[in-house]
Design a protein around this motif. Structure first.
Motif, PDB file in Angstrom:
ATOM      1  N   PRO A 122     105.148  54.829  22.791  1.00  0.00           N
ATOM      2  CA  PRO A 122     104.211  55.813  22.783  1.00  0.00           C
ATOM      3  C   PRO A 122     103.834  56.252  21.462  1.00  0.00           C
ATOM      4  O   PRO A 122     104.411  56.094  20.571  1.00  0.00           O
ATOM      5  N   ALA A 123     102.636  56.953  21.458  1.00  0.00           N
ATOM      6  CA  ALA A 123     102.121  57.180  20.316  1.00  0.00           C
ATOM      7  C   ALA A 123     103.175  58.175  19.444  1.00  0.00           C
ATOM      8  O   ALA A 123     103.213  58.271  18.072  1.00  0.00           O
ATOM      9  N   THR A 124     103.844  59.129  20.288  1.00  0.00           N
ATOM     10  CA  THR A 124     104.626  59.975  19.283  1.00  0.00           C
ATOM     11  C   THR A 124     105.910  59.433  18.847  1.00  0.00           C
ATOM     12  O   THR A 124     106.599  60.091  18.177  1.00  0.00           O
ATOM     13  N   ALA A 125     106.080  58.214  19.049  1.00  0.00           N
ATOM     14  CA  ALA A 125     107.277  57.248  18.782  1.00  0.00           C
ATOM     15  C   ALA A 125     106.905  56.352  17.368  1.00  0.00           C
ATOM     16  O   ALA A 125     107.846  55.533  17.070  1.00  0.00           O
ATOM     17  N   ARG A 126     105.722  56.450  16.741  1.00  0.00           N
ATOM     18  CA  ARG A 126     105.112  55.524  15.928  1.00  0.00           C
ATOM     19  C   ARG A 126     104.251  56.186  14.825  1.00  0.00           C
ATOM     20  O   ARG A 126     103.654  57.050  15.429  1.00  0.00           O
ATOM     21  N   PRO A 127     104.009  55.593  13.667  1.00  0.00           N
ATOM     22  CA  PRO A 127     103.088  56.510  12.737  1.00  0.00           C
ATOM     23  C   PRO A 127     101.527  56.277  13.093  1.00  0.00           C
ATOM     24  O   PRO A 127     101.169  55.510  13.922  1.00  0.00           O
ATOM     25  N   LYS A 128     100.899  57.541  13.080  1.00  0.00           N
ATOM     26  CA  LYS A 128      99.592  57.594  13.678  1.00  0.00           C
ATOM     27  C   LYS A 128      98.771  56.493  12.837  1.00  0.00           C
ATOM     28  O   LYS A 128      97.792  56.056  13.765  1.00  0.00           O
ATOM     29  N   GLU A 186     100.949  57.002   1.753  1.00  0.00           N
ATOM     30  CA  GLU A 186     101.947  57.413   2.996  1.00  0.00           C
ATOM     31  C   GLU A 186     101.670  56.545   3.861  1.00  0.00           C
ATOM     32  O   GLU A 186     102.707  56.120   4.516  1.00  0.00           O
ATOM     33  N   ASP A 187     100.433  56.222   4.447  1.00  0.00           N
ATOM     34  CA  ASP A 187     100.205  55.527   5.474  1.00  0.00           C
ATOM     35  C   ASP A 187     100.743  53.961   5.211  1.00  0.00           C
ATOM     36  O   ASP A 187     101.506  53.564   6.118  1.00  0.00           O
TER      37      ASP A 187
END
Length: 215
Positions: A122-128, A186-187
């Motif tokens: 899920p998106a909440t568990a990985r970098p944007k 940072e990305d």
């Protein structure tokens, strides 16, 4: 009235369309691993040594075992042509013809290539920033087609170096250059940390006589 599409959304759309273009290409034939084994003695001097470093600039030599041979073949062609800038790799690749490259790529990739790309994180568990990567590399870091490299378990500093090279022109792939241009330092650090920790993982080429057999 023209509709303005945000740059981030545009890059996602480009990434989503890239696999369709790739699938239209004719895949290269599989090489001869036995012949590749005989030819790759200089390759193993770096890629079969755990945690071996490129001398200058200093970063980890990439793990190749489990990578798709078609991608390794394309990478060797890019080093030979100068599309990828690296003096040692250019020198090595310049001595090879295309059949040599296919055979070496098949040997280095090994018999158990990682092919199962997933998008189940899920998106909440990985970098944007992974939103512009997952269309080609999945959320588990496995390339969705033979044209795209697997990133899962690759050295963190090697992923960072590759992305910086795409930003600075050391690697000249137009799709990756466009993607990398949007990334902040940072990305890049977050992406490298995330994909280097995924599994199943790429590995260092095993130090065996020939890992396609039981001998």
């Amino acid at each position: 009235m023209a509709v303005r599409i945000p740059v981030f959304v545009s890059l996602v759309l480009v990434a989503l369309s890239a696999p369709l273009a790739s699938q239209a290409q004719t895949p290269e034939p599989v090489g001869d691993a036995n012949r590749g084994h005989a030819l790759s003695y200089t390759c193993n001097g770096c890629h079969a040594i755990p945690n071996y470093k490129n001398v200058y600039p200093t970063y980890s030599v990439p793990k190749l075992h489990g990578q798709r041979p078609e991608y390794l073949f394309a990478a060797l062609k890019a080093y030979k042509s100068g599309e990828r800038s690296h003096g040692t790799m250019h020198s090595q690749a310049s001595s090879m013809n295309e059949q040599d490259m296919k055979d070496i790529a098949t040997y280095l990739a090994g018999p158990q290539v990682l092919t199962q790309s997933k998008n189940d994180v899920p998106a909440t568990a990985r970098p944007k920033a992974t939103e512009v990567c997952l269309a080609c590399h999945g959320t588990n870091g496995v390339g969705i087609t033979a044209d795209y490299p697997t990133l899962a378990g690759q050295h963190k500093d090697y992923i960072e170096r590759a992305l910086h090279d795409y930003q600075k022109g050391g690697r000249k792939n137009p799709i990756m250059a466009g993607m990398a241009a949007t990334l902040t330092p940072e990305d890049i650090e977050q992406l490298a940390t995330y994909y280097s920790s995924q599994s199943p993982s790429l590995e260092v080429v095993p130090k065996k006589n020939f890992f396609f057999s039981s001998n």
